[in-house]
Design a protein around this motif. Structure first.
Motif, PDB file in Angstrom:
ATOM      1  N   ILE A  40       0.851  -1.189   0.000  1.00  0.00           N
ATOM      2  CA  ILE A  40       0.000   0.000   0.000  1.00  0.00           C
ATOM      3  C   ILE A  40       0.892   1.245   0.000  1.00  0.00           C
ATOM      4  O   ILE A  40       1.939   1.265   0.653  1.00  0.00           O
ATOM      5  N   ILE A  41       0.462   2.240  -0.732  1.00  0.00           N
ATOM      6  CA  ILE A  41       1.170   3.522  -0.801  1.00  0.00           C
ATOM      7  C   ILE A  41       0.190   4.588  -0.339  1.00  0.00           C
ATOM      8  O   ILE A  41      -0.866   4.777  -0.967  1.00  0.00           O
ATOM      9  N   ALA A  42       0.495   5.267   0.767  1.00  0.00           N
ATOM     10  CA  ALA A  42      -0.430   6.228   1.373  1.00  0.00           C
ATOM     11  C   ALA A  42       0.236   7.585   1.542  1.00  0.00           C
ATOM     12  O   ALA A  42       1.426   7.659   1.891  1.00  0.00           O
ATOM     13  N   GLY A  43      -0.526   8.648   1.345  1.00  0.00           N
ATOM     14  CA  GLY A  43      -0.076   9.965   1.759  1.00  0.00           C
ATOM     15  C   GLY A  43       0.034  10.011   3.270  1.00  0.00           C
ATOM     16  O   GLY A  43      -0.590   9.205   3.971  1.00  0.00           O
ATOM     17  N   SER A  44       0.810  10.957   3.785  1.00  0.00           N
ATOM     18  CA  SER A  44       1.066  10.951   5.232  1.00  0.00           C
ATOM     19  C   SER A  44      -0.214  11.166   6.038  1.00  0.00           C
ATOM     20  O   SER A  44      -0.337  10.653   7.151  1.00  0.00           O
ATOM     21  N   LYS A  45      -1.176  11.912   5.488  1.00  0.00           N
ATOM     22  CA  LYS A  45      -2.433  12.118   6.241  1.00  0.00           C
ATOM     23  C   LYS A  45      -3.246  10.837   6.291  1.00  0.00           C
ATOM     24  O   LYS A  45      -3.835  10.512   7.327  1.00  0.00           O
ATOM     25  N   THR A  46      -3.288  10.128   5.182  1.00  0.00           N
ATOM     26  CA  THR A  46      -4.002   8.845   5.180  1.00  0.00           C
ATOM     27  C   THR A  46      -3.290   7.857   6.086  1.00  0.00           C
ATOM     28  O   THR A  46      -3.930   7.133   6.863  1.00  0.00           O
ATOM     29  N   PHE A  47      -1.961   7.829   6.027  1.00  0.00           N
ATOM     30  CA  PHE A  47      -1.216   6.920   6.902  1.00  0.00           C
ATOM     31  C   PHE A  47      -1.520   7.235   8.372  1.00  0.00           C
ATOM     32  O   PHE A  47      -1.669   6.323   9.192  1.00  0.00           O
ATOM     33  N   ALA A  48      -1.641   8.526   8.682  1.00  0.00           N
ATOM     34  CA  ALA A  48      -1.937   8.927  10.072  1.00  0.00           C
ATOM     35  C   ALA A  48      -3.331   8.479  10.512  1.00  0.00           C
ATOM     36  O   ALA A  48      -3.607   8.418  11.713  1.00  0.00           O
TER      37      ALA A  48
END
Ligand SMILES: NC(=O)c1ccc[n+]([C@@H]2O[C@H](COP(=O)([O-])OP(=O)(O)OC[C@H]3O[C@@H](n4cnc5c(N)ncnc54)[C@H](OP(=O)(O)O)[C@@H]3O)[C@@H](O)[C@H]2O)c1
Length: 165
Positions: A40-48
């Motif tokens: 999975i590749i997530a932007g930092s906000k989604t990862f948070a």
């Protein structure tokens, strides 16, 4: 290959206050099923928005921040070009771009497949799916979701493949 994976409700809403606007366990199950064993590749906000790095799959975060700001084992990429390079080096791997809007916006010309869950209900939101050019894709699958007590909406799982130009 790069695959966008997301769920959107009426009006292309995808997020509210850093989280999903809805609770749809069937879609969470779908997410887990298709991403497990892959990347999975997530932007930092989604990862948070995740409680922790997601188990049994490779976690990649896109951020301007240093890798030391993220848990050990998480791969950190600092630009969309770095994501492109990462994908080029792994042509046989399924790389699921799981949002959010900033990643979908920035990688829309690079994505090979779209996995979209459409939820036929209205939710308040502050984050929207960018307008993708669907003329560049053909739909290859459509599967209605089962509406029940725990999943009280009409929804469907769709998959699109980029058309060779
Ligand atoms: N419905 C769905 O399927 C779905 C899927 C995913 C997310 N969401 C929702 O969408 C919302 C989050 O989406 P979002 O668009 O606000 O944020 P996002 O795309 O998850 O993350 C944005 C962050 O990504 C990093 N970034 C963006 N472009 C970059 C670039 N060119 N180079 C390096 N880093 C870059 C930056 O991180 P830094 O600030 O750390 O530098 C930026 O702040 C949440 O509400 C989430 O729940 C919904």
């Amino acid at each position: 290959m790069l695959i966008f994976l997301w769920a959107e409700s009426q009006g292309h809403v995808i997020g509210l206050n850093g989280h999903l606007p809805w609770h749809l366990p069937a879609d969470m199950h779908f997410f887990k099923t298709v991403t497990t064993g892959n990347t999975i590749i997530a932007g930092s906000k989604t990862f948070a928005s995740f409680p922790h790095a997601l188990p049994n799959r490779k976690n990649v975060v896109v951020t301007h921040q240093a890798a030391t700001n993220f848990p050990a084992g998480v791969t950190v990429l600092n630009s969309f070009d770095a994501v492109r390079e990462y994908a080029i080096q792994r042509p046989n791997e399924k790389l699921f771009v799981v949002g959010g809007a900033q990643l979908f916006e920035g990688l829309q010309d690079d994505v090979d497949f779209l996995y979209r869950t459409t939820i036929d209900a209205g939710f308040d939101g502050d984050t929207w799916m960018p307008a993708l050019d669907y003329s560049k894709f053909q739909r290859i699958n459509w599967q209605p979701g089962v509406r029940n007590e725990k999943n009280p909406y009409d929804y469907a799982f769709e998959q699109f493949q980029r058309v060779a130009q």
